[in-house]
Write an enzyme that holds these catalytic residues in place. Structure first.
Site, PDB file in Angstrom:
ATOM      1  CG  ASP A 115      -2.264 -10.912   0.690  1.00 54.29           C
ATOM      2  OD1 ASP A 115      -1.336 -10.189   1.087  1.00 54.29           O
ATOM      3  OD2 ASP A 115      -3.299 -10.456   0.174  1.00 54.29           O
ATOM      4  CD  GLN A 116      -2.706  -9.325  -3.467  1.00 52.35           C
ATOM      5  OE1 GLN A 116      -2.970  -9.541  -4.648  1.00 52.35           O
ATOM      6  NE2 GLN A 116      -3.607  -9.389  -2.517  1.00 52.35           N
ATOM      7  NE  ARG A 161      17.783  -4.812   6.944  1.00 58.57           N
ATOM      8  CZ  ARG A 161      16.594  -5.347   7.094  1.00 58.57           C
ATOM      9  NH1 ARG A 161      15.968  -5.200   8.240  1.00 58.57           N
ATOM     10  NH2 ARG A 161      16.026  -6.021   6.127  1.00 58.57           N
ATOM     11  NE  ARG A 207       8.277  -7.844   4.966  1.00 59.13           N
ATOM     12  CZ  ARG A 207       7.287  -8.604   5.347  1.00 59.13           C
ATOM     13  NH1 ARG A 207       7.238  -9.037   6.592  1.00 59.13           N
ATOM     14  NH2 ARG A 207       6.333  -8.946   4.518  1.00 59.13           N
ATOM     15  CB  CYS A 248       9.086  -5.808   9.480  1.00 56.05           C
ATOM     16  SG  CYS A 248       8.729  -4.550   8.285  1.00 56.05           S
ATOM     17  NE  ARG A 285       7.379  -4.611   4.195  1.00 57.38           N
ATOM     18  CZ  ARG A 285       8.662  -4.401   3.963  1.00 57.38           C
ATOM     19  NH1 ARG A 285       9.470  -4.161   4.958  1.00 57.38           N
ATOM     20  NH2 ARG A 285       9.132  -4.435   2.746  1.00 57.38           N
ATOM     21  N   PRO A 286       1.985  -8.426   4.630  1.00 57.04           N
ATOM     22  CG  PRO A 286      -0.290  -8.455   4.053  1.00 57.04           C
ATOM     23  CD  PRO A 286       0.801  -7.564   4.576  1.00 57.04           C
ATOM     24  CG  ASP A 343      11.748   2.655   0.293  1.00 59.64           C
ATOM     25  OD1 ASP A 343      11.018   2.351   1.257  1.00 59.64           O
ATOM     26  OD2 ASP A 343      12.100   1.845  -0.574  1.00 59.64           O
ATOM     27  CE  LYS A 403      17.340  -1.912   1.096  1.00 59.68           C
ATOM     28  NZ  LYS A 403      16.107  -2.716   1.219  1.00 59.68           N
ATOM     29  CG  ASN A 404      14.873  -2.183  -2.244  1.00 57.42           C
ATOM     30  OD1 ASN A 404      15.474  -2.907  -1.452  1.00 57.42           O
ATOM     31  ND2 ASN A 404      14.064  -1.208  -1.860  1.00 57.42           N
ATOM     32  CB  ILE A 417       3.434   2.419   0.852  1.00 53.14           C
ATOM     33  CG1 ILE A 417       3.397   3.383  -0.335  1.00 53.14           C
ATOM     34  CG2 ILE A 417       3.886   1.020   0.427  1.00 53.14           C
ATOM     35  CD1 ILE A 417       2.528   2.970  -1.495  1.00 53.14           C
TER      36      ILE A 417
HETATM   37  N1  EPU Z   1       1.204  -5.982   0.483  1.00 51.02           N
HETATM   38  C1  EPU Z   1       0.161  -6.847   0.766  1.00 51.02           C
HETATM   39  N2  EPU Z   1       0.229  -8.131   0.290  1.00 51.02           N
HETATM   40  C2  EPU Z   1       1.273  -8.572  -0.460  1.00 51.02           C
HETATM   41  C3  EPU Z   1       2.329  -7.684  -0.756  1.00 51.02           C
HETATM   42  C4  EPU Z   1       2.263  -6.388  -0.275  1.00 51.02           C
HETATM   43  O1  EPU Z   1      -0.795  -6.479   1.450  1.00 51.02           O
HETATM   44  O2  EPU Z   1       1.268  -9.748  -0.839  1.00 51.02           O
HETATM   45  C5  EPU Z   1       1.146  -4.582   0.963  1.00 51.02           C
HETATM   46  C6  EPU Z   1       2.279  -4.251   1.906  1.00 51.02           C
HETATM   47  O3  EPU Z   1       1.970  -4.640   3.240  1.00 51.02           O
HETATM   48  C7  EPU Z   1       2.395  -2.769   1.713  1.00 51.02           C
HETATM   49  C8  EPU Z   1       2.086  -2.582   0.229  1.00 51.02           C
HETATM   50  O4  EPU Z   1       1.365  -3.739  -0.149  1.00 51.02           O
HETATM   51  O5  EPU Z   1       1.443  -2.123   2.491  1.00 51.02           O
HETATM   52  C9  EPU Z   1       3.271  -2.435  -0.696  1.00 51.02           C
HETATM   53  O6  EPU Z   1       4.222  -3.422  -0.409  1.00 51.02           O
HETATM   54  P1  EPU Z   1       5.269  -3.998  -1.449  1.00 51.02           P
HETATM   55  O7  EPU Z   1       5.009  -5.455  -1.604  1.00 51.02           O
HETATM   56  O8  EPU Z   1       5.312  -3.159  -2.667  1.00 51.02           O
HETATM   57  O9  EPU Z   1       6.621  -3.808  -0.643  1.00 51.02           O
HETATM   58  P2  EPU Z   1       7.845  -4.796  -0.700  1.00 51.02           P
HETATM   59  O10 EPU Z   1       7.934  -5.378  -2.048  1.00 51.02           O
HETATM   60  O11 EPU Z   1       7.789  -5.715   0.479  1.00 51.02           O
HETATM   61  C10 EPU Z   1       9.613  -3.099  -1.554  1.00 51.02           C
HETATM   62  C11 EPU Z   1      10.914  -2.569  -1.060  1.00 51.02           C
HETATM   63  C12 EPU Z   1      10.669  -1.650   0.129  1.00 51.02           C
HETATM   64  C13 EPU Z   1       9.762  -0.516  -0.341  1.00 51.02           C
HETATM   65  C14 EPU Z   1       8.472  -1.087  -0.900  1.00 51.02           C
HETATM   66  C15 EPU Z   1       7.530  -0.040  -1.469  1.00 51.02           C
HETATM   67  C16 EPU Z   1      12.427  -4.368  -1.630  1.00 51.02           C
HETATM   68  C17 EPU Z   1      13.322  -5.451  -1.181  1.00 51.02           C
HETATM   69  N3  EPU Z   1      11.767  -3.687  -0.685  1.00 51.02           N
HETATM   70  O12 EPU Z   1       9.045  -3.814  -0.446  1.00 51.02           O
HETATM   71  O13 EPU Z   1      11.919  -1.128   0.503  1.00 51.02           O
HETATM   72  O14 EPU Z   1       9.462   0.340   0.737  1.00 51.02           O
HETATM   73  O15 EPU Z   1       8.769  -2.030  -1.952  1.00 51.02           O
HETATM   74  O16 EPU Z   1       8.153   0.679  -2.465  1.00 51.02           O
HETATM   75  O17 EPU Z   1      12.323  -4.104  -2.822  1.00 51.02           O
HETATM   76  C18 EPU Z   1      13.490  -0.173   1.957  1.00 51.02           C
HETATM   77  O18 EPU Z   1      14.336  -0.302   1.061  1.00 51.02           O
HETATM   78  O19 EPU Z   1      13.696   0.521   2.998  1.00 51.02           O
HETATM   79  C19 EPU Z   1      12.198  -0.825   1.816  1.00 51.02           C
HETATM   80  C20 EPU Z   1      11.379  -1.049   2.847  1.00 51.02           C
END
Ligand code: EPU
Length: 419
Positions: free
Chosen positions: A126-127, A398, A94, A118, A123-124, A306, A23-24, A328
């Site tokens: 900002d980065q 999902r 998201r 969520c 899950r901001p 995950d 999926k991801n 995380i």
């Molecule tokens: N974060 C920030 N700012 C940002 C981005 C992230 O503070 O701009 C924080 C998040 O709030 C979190 C951490 O950084 O605490 C890591 O978040 P990340 O951005 O890596 O997560 P993501 O990209 O939103 C993807 C997967 C998730 C998986 C995470 C961590 C996809 C579509 N989603 O989410 O998958 O848990 O990486 O490996 O790739 C799932 O499949 O069930 C799922 C939630």
């Protein structure tokens, strides 16, 4: 009527079950199609609600999406007809935010609803936004929407404050079409990031270092189409392996990439699970009773968040005390209260859960709260004495393709019901 899963537990799983595409990795691959007017063909898209949601969003942006006879999905965006990802879609998923980078790079403007918090955390993004600014975009937040504009993105050195998977992917896609060279430091090393780099390279991008924490991207003006086979879903694979272990079965999970699962496989072996690992398959045999262990989630190649809920379910049946620390996401223990309804003894204190193993779970009605929590409840149900009924299984749909069909194929008594 919302569907639920009914499971009659206690049956050891046996036989062979195949893993679907990730999926991801599929979601960013679909979003990457926005970067070019030429077709991008995903050879093996998994049948998942999240994939359908992103496909719908791409169509709203101007994509023509066709399902081919061989099961592949062809996405072509000859012209971007809208630069807006509306709240109704972003709020259901998201990962919709993945269209921001490609839209901005292709058209110079993107308007994407800001995802709210969520179930698993704030899950901001900002980065992502900081990175786009570095690439020369003007970013503002207006009435709940991110508005990004840039006449032409310019390569830059970006160091993210934390490791973000979709953040790295979004920036990589934008940088692939920017002018000049971009370096992303502290990049996510997840296999899904490398898979996207492979697709972008096939589209003509020049990318070095994907899979490491320093990715260098030399932008090219004219990205083309490509055919792409998405990597296997390592989280689905891990979930199925735990299913074999927790039911004390003898199960072979095929079509996976064991090198993407090293941390999970090592932890399961520590718990006494017998694993025969081959190039693209793992045979798993469960112990009479797992040994306890400790897990701390961390970015790849660490133990994946995950898979946290699923191993906690296994630890719940261990002979002793286990500890799980989630680093995380700040609210990813929602499965704990539901597992407690099935007899698990788990106490949480902030980011740590202490699990006192019990000898068996009892079937019970439980409610799914997010994708991986749902998977944990399915695992508990498979191991439990008696009947478990899991409501709100749309969470599961999902990210798991026909999970109940796959499990029934290896002996589980599991049925989807509507009432
Ligand atoms: N974060 C920030 N700012 C940002 C981005 C992230 O503070 O701009 C924080 C998040 O709030 C979190 C951490 O950084 O605490 C890591 O978040 P990340 O951005 O890596 O997560 P993501 O990209 O939103 C993807 C997967 C998730 C998986 C995470 C961590 C996809 C579509 N989603 O989410 O998958 O848990 O990486 O490996 O790739 C799932 O499949 O069930 C799922 C939630």
């Amino acid at each position: 009527m919302p569907a639920r899963l009914e499971i009659e537990g206690g049956i050891p799983l046996s036989g062979t079950v195949a893993v679907s595409a990730a999926k991801n990795a599929t979601l960013p691959a679909l979003a990457a199609a926005l970067l070019t007017a030429r077709p991008v063909v995903i050879e093996n898209p998994p049948g998942l609600a999240d994939v359908t949601t992103l496909t719908r969003l791409l169509e709203r942006l101007g994509a023509t999406v066709t399902r081919q006879a061989d099961g592949a999905t062809r996405v072509q965006v000859e012209r971007v007809t809208s630069s807006e990802a509306p709240y109704d879609l972003v709020s259901t998923m998201r990962a919709s935010v993945l269209v921001l980078g490609p839209l901005l790079a292709r058209t110079g403007v993107a308007r994407v609803a800001l995802p709210g918090g969520c179930a698993i955390g704030v899950r901001p993004i900002d980065q992502h936004l900081k990175g786009f600014k570095k690439l020369g975009a003007d970013i503002s937040i207006e009435r709940g929407y991110v508005e990004a504009r840039a006449s032409r993105l310019k390569g830059a050195r970006i160091t993210t404050d934390l490791v973000t998977v979709t953040g790295t992917e979004n920036l990589m896609m934008a940088a692939a079409a920017a002018e000049g060279t971009t370096v992303i430091e502290n990049a996510a090393r997840e296999p899904e990031v490398s898979d996207l780099a492979r697709l972008l390279s096939a589209m003509g991008a020049r990318i070095d270092g994907a899979g490491t924490s320093r990715i260098e991207i030399e932008g090219v003006a004219d990205l083309g189409g490509a055919r792409h086979r998405v990597i296997p879903d390592r989280i689905e694979a891990g979930t199925l392996i735990v299913a074999g272990a927790i039911t004390r079965g003898d199960l072979t999970v095929t079509g996976l990439a064991p090198e993407h699962l090293s941390a999970v496989l090592a932890k399961l072996e520590e718990c006494g699970v017998t694993l025969d690992v081959a190039a693209d398959r793992v045979r798993v045999r469960g112990p009479e009773r797992p040994r306890p262990a400790d897990v701390i989630t961390s970015p790849f190649p660490g133990f994946p968040t995950d898979m946290q809920a699923q191993v906690m379910t296994l630890f719940g049946l261990a002979d002793g005390l286990s500890r799980v620390t989630e680093t995380i996401f700040e609210n990813r223990f929602m499965h704990v209260a539901e597992l407690a309804r099935m007899g698990a003894r788990i106490e949480t204190d902030g980011a740590t859960a202490v699990i006192r193993g019990v000898s068996a779970y009892q079937g019970a009605p439980v409610m799914a709260s997010d994708l991986r929590a749902s998977a944990a409840l399915v695992l508990a149900g498979l191991a439990a004495r008696g009947q478990t009924s899991i409501s709100r299984v749309y969470h599961l749909d999902r990210g798991y393709e026909r999970l109940e069909v796959k499990l029934a194929g290896v002996g589980a008594r599991i049925e989807r019901k509507r009432s």
